[in-house]
Design a protein around this motif. Structure first.
Motif, mmCIF file in Angstrom:
data_model
loop_
_atom_site.group_PDB
_atom_site.id
_atom_site.type_symbol
_atom_site.label_atom_id
_atom_site.label_comp_id
_atom_site.label_asym_id
_atom_site.label_seq_id
_atom_site.Cartn_x
_atom_site.Cartn_y
_atom_site.Cartn_z
ATOM 1 N N ILE A 102 14.980 -29.295 22.772
ATOM 2 C CA ILE A 102 14.276 -29.336 21.481
ATOM 3 C C ILE A 102 14.458 -30.706 20.844
ATOM 4 O O ILE A 102 13.515 -31.294 20.305
ATOM 5 C CB ILE A 102 14.810 -28.231 20.544
ATOM 6 C CG1 ILE A 102 14.441 -26.852 21.094
ATOM 7 C CG2 ILE A 102 14.241 -28.403 19.130
ATOM 8 C CD1 ILE A 102 15.012 -25.697 20.283
ATOM 9 N N LEU A 118 13.837 -18.843 21.910
ATOM 10 C CA LEU A 118 12.946 -19.665 21.099
ATOM 11 C C LEU A 118 12.282 -18.840 20.002
ATOM 12 O O LEU A 118 12.030 -19.332 18.905
ATOM 13 C CB LEU A 118 11.879 -20.318 21.975
ATOM 14 C CG LEU A 118 12.354 -21.389 22.958
ATOM 15 C CD1 LEU A 118 11.173 -21.970 23.719
ATOM 16 C CD2 LEU A 118 13.118 -22.498 22.250
ATOM 17 N N VAL A 129 9.989 -25.068 17.525
ATOM 18 C CA VAL A 129 9.106 -25.516 18.602
ATOM 19 C C VAL A 129 7.821 -24.710 18.524
ATOM 20 O O VAL A 129 7.792 -23.623 17.972
ATOM 21 C CB VAL A 129 9.739 -25.335 20.002
ATOM 22 C CG1 VAL A 129 10.954 -26.229 20.177
ATOM 23 C CG2 VAL A 129 10.099 -23.886 20.246
ATOM 24 N N GLY A 170 7.575 -26.137 24.018
ATOM 25 C CA GLY A 170 8.120 -24.802 24.170
ATOM 26 C C GLY A 170 7.865 -24.213 25.541
ATOM 27 O O GLY A 170 8.733 -23.567 26.131
#
Length: 339
Positions: A182, A245, A334, A188
């Motif tokens: 990140i 995520l 993200v 992502g």
């Protein structure tokens, strides 16, 4: 408390803008993130082969209690080293404040609701195996009494598989490696599909250990077994990286990992009521054991049909609920889906 919370939220907002700013160069390069990922993987694996207490041999199995205890100590040290290095990079290069570092590591804040939703999603996926183990094989009574859980955790193998393994592996290959990517402004999608490969590769060394303890096992089957293990560990890594995520919750990943280790791979063939082998023994040995083992007769056809219906239904349900049950206000900074 409200002013403090507002201040912390402001810090997080400013840091997210720094990460997402189109004109801002990444704090570290993608190559640096990849290099650190390789370093963490080596820090985790190499110590297993440096000491006679942890190094497998024909005389010392990786399942020996003395070997497990020594490996737990080695893994603890490796995790602390990697954690310290990650925190240093996030703080010194990423200029992330302490509360943002905790967030990127998935440590704080912790949403128990997000954890419950993630576990529900995994339970849906494993609906078929849960039906076989709990209903067909009658294991639900032991689950309610906690008998099997106690038996597993009271052994060193269970402690490794269900406690140390999930915690250390999710810490290294998700909570530490993903924040570095990140920081490097890796997309992502690349994070989801590339970072788990480190996790899959980390399991390839099991081929060497397996050959030591099974010297007469055919080499081509051993390689096939290793490739199979690499495939499903990578697939698992894709999923938990996605969840990380989406939720920013390390606890969810650890519990998911523990649950998957406990359940094992789903049955994709054969009738229920017969133990399914997954590339662990030569076919001739497996067949003999299945035929001779007491109580190994398969259940009626109706049970098998019901199992596969539930298995497919669970997979469909998992697909439809993947995004709804991983929706969270604590998602990582993200973009997974381009608007």
């Amino acid at each position: 408390m409200a002013p403090i919370k507002a201040l912390l939220d402001r810090f997080s907002e400013l840091w997210e803008k720094q990460l997402k700013g189109a004109q801002k160069a990444p704090a570290i390069s993608p190559n640096t993130a990849a290099t650190l990922s390789v370093v963490f993987t080596l820090i985790y694996i190499v110590p297993f082969y440096l000491s006679p207490a942890t190094r497998p041999s024909p005389q010392l199995s990786r399942d020996a209690p003395s070997s497990i205890r020594a490996r737990v100590r080695a893994v603890t040290f490796s995790c602390l080293m990697s954690l310290a290095l990650t925190i240093y990079v996030l703080y010194d290069y990423g200029k992330a404040p302490p509360q943002e570092i905790l967030r990127l590591l998935g440590v704080w804040p912790v949403s128990l609701l997000d954890t419950a939703k993630t576990m529900l999603l995994v339970t849906i996926l494993f609906a078929g195996p849960l039906f076989e183990a709990g209903i067909v094989d009658g294991g639900v009574k032991d689950w309610v009494r906690g008998k099997r859980l106690y038996e597993e955790l009271s052994s060193w193998i269970g402690y490794r598989n269900f406690v140390v393994g999930p915690i250390s592996e999710e810490l290294i290959w998700r909570a530490l490696i993903i924040p570095l990517h990140i920081l490097a402004h890796v997309s992502g999608k690349k994070i989801i599909f590339l970072t788990p490969l480190y996790f899959g590769i980390a399991h390839v060394h099991h081929l060497y250990e397996f050959r030591l303890t099974h010297p007469h096992f055919p080499m081509h089957l051993a390689v096939l077994r290793s490739l199979f293990q690499f495939s499903y560990t990578s697939l698992f890594g894709f999923f938990v990286s996605f969840v990380f995520l989406r939720t920013g919750n390390l606890l969810s990943l650890i519990l998911t990992h523990t649950f998957c280790n406990w359940m094992g791979l789903p049955r994709f063939w054969g009738r229920v009521g017969v133990e399914a082998s997954v590339l662990n023994e030569p076919p001739s040995v497996v067949k003999k054991e299945d035929d001779d083992a007491p109580g190994s007769q398969s259940k009626g056809l109706v049970w098998t049909v019901a199992y596969y219906i539930i298995l497919v239904s669970g997979a469909v349900g998992f697909y439809w609920q993947l995004f709804p049950l991983t929706e969270s206000s604590y998602a990582m900074p993200v973009v997974l889906i381009e608007e």
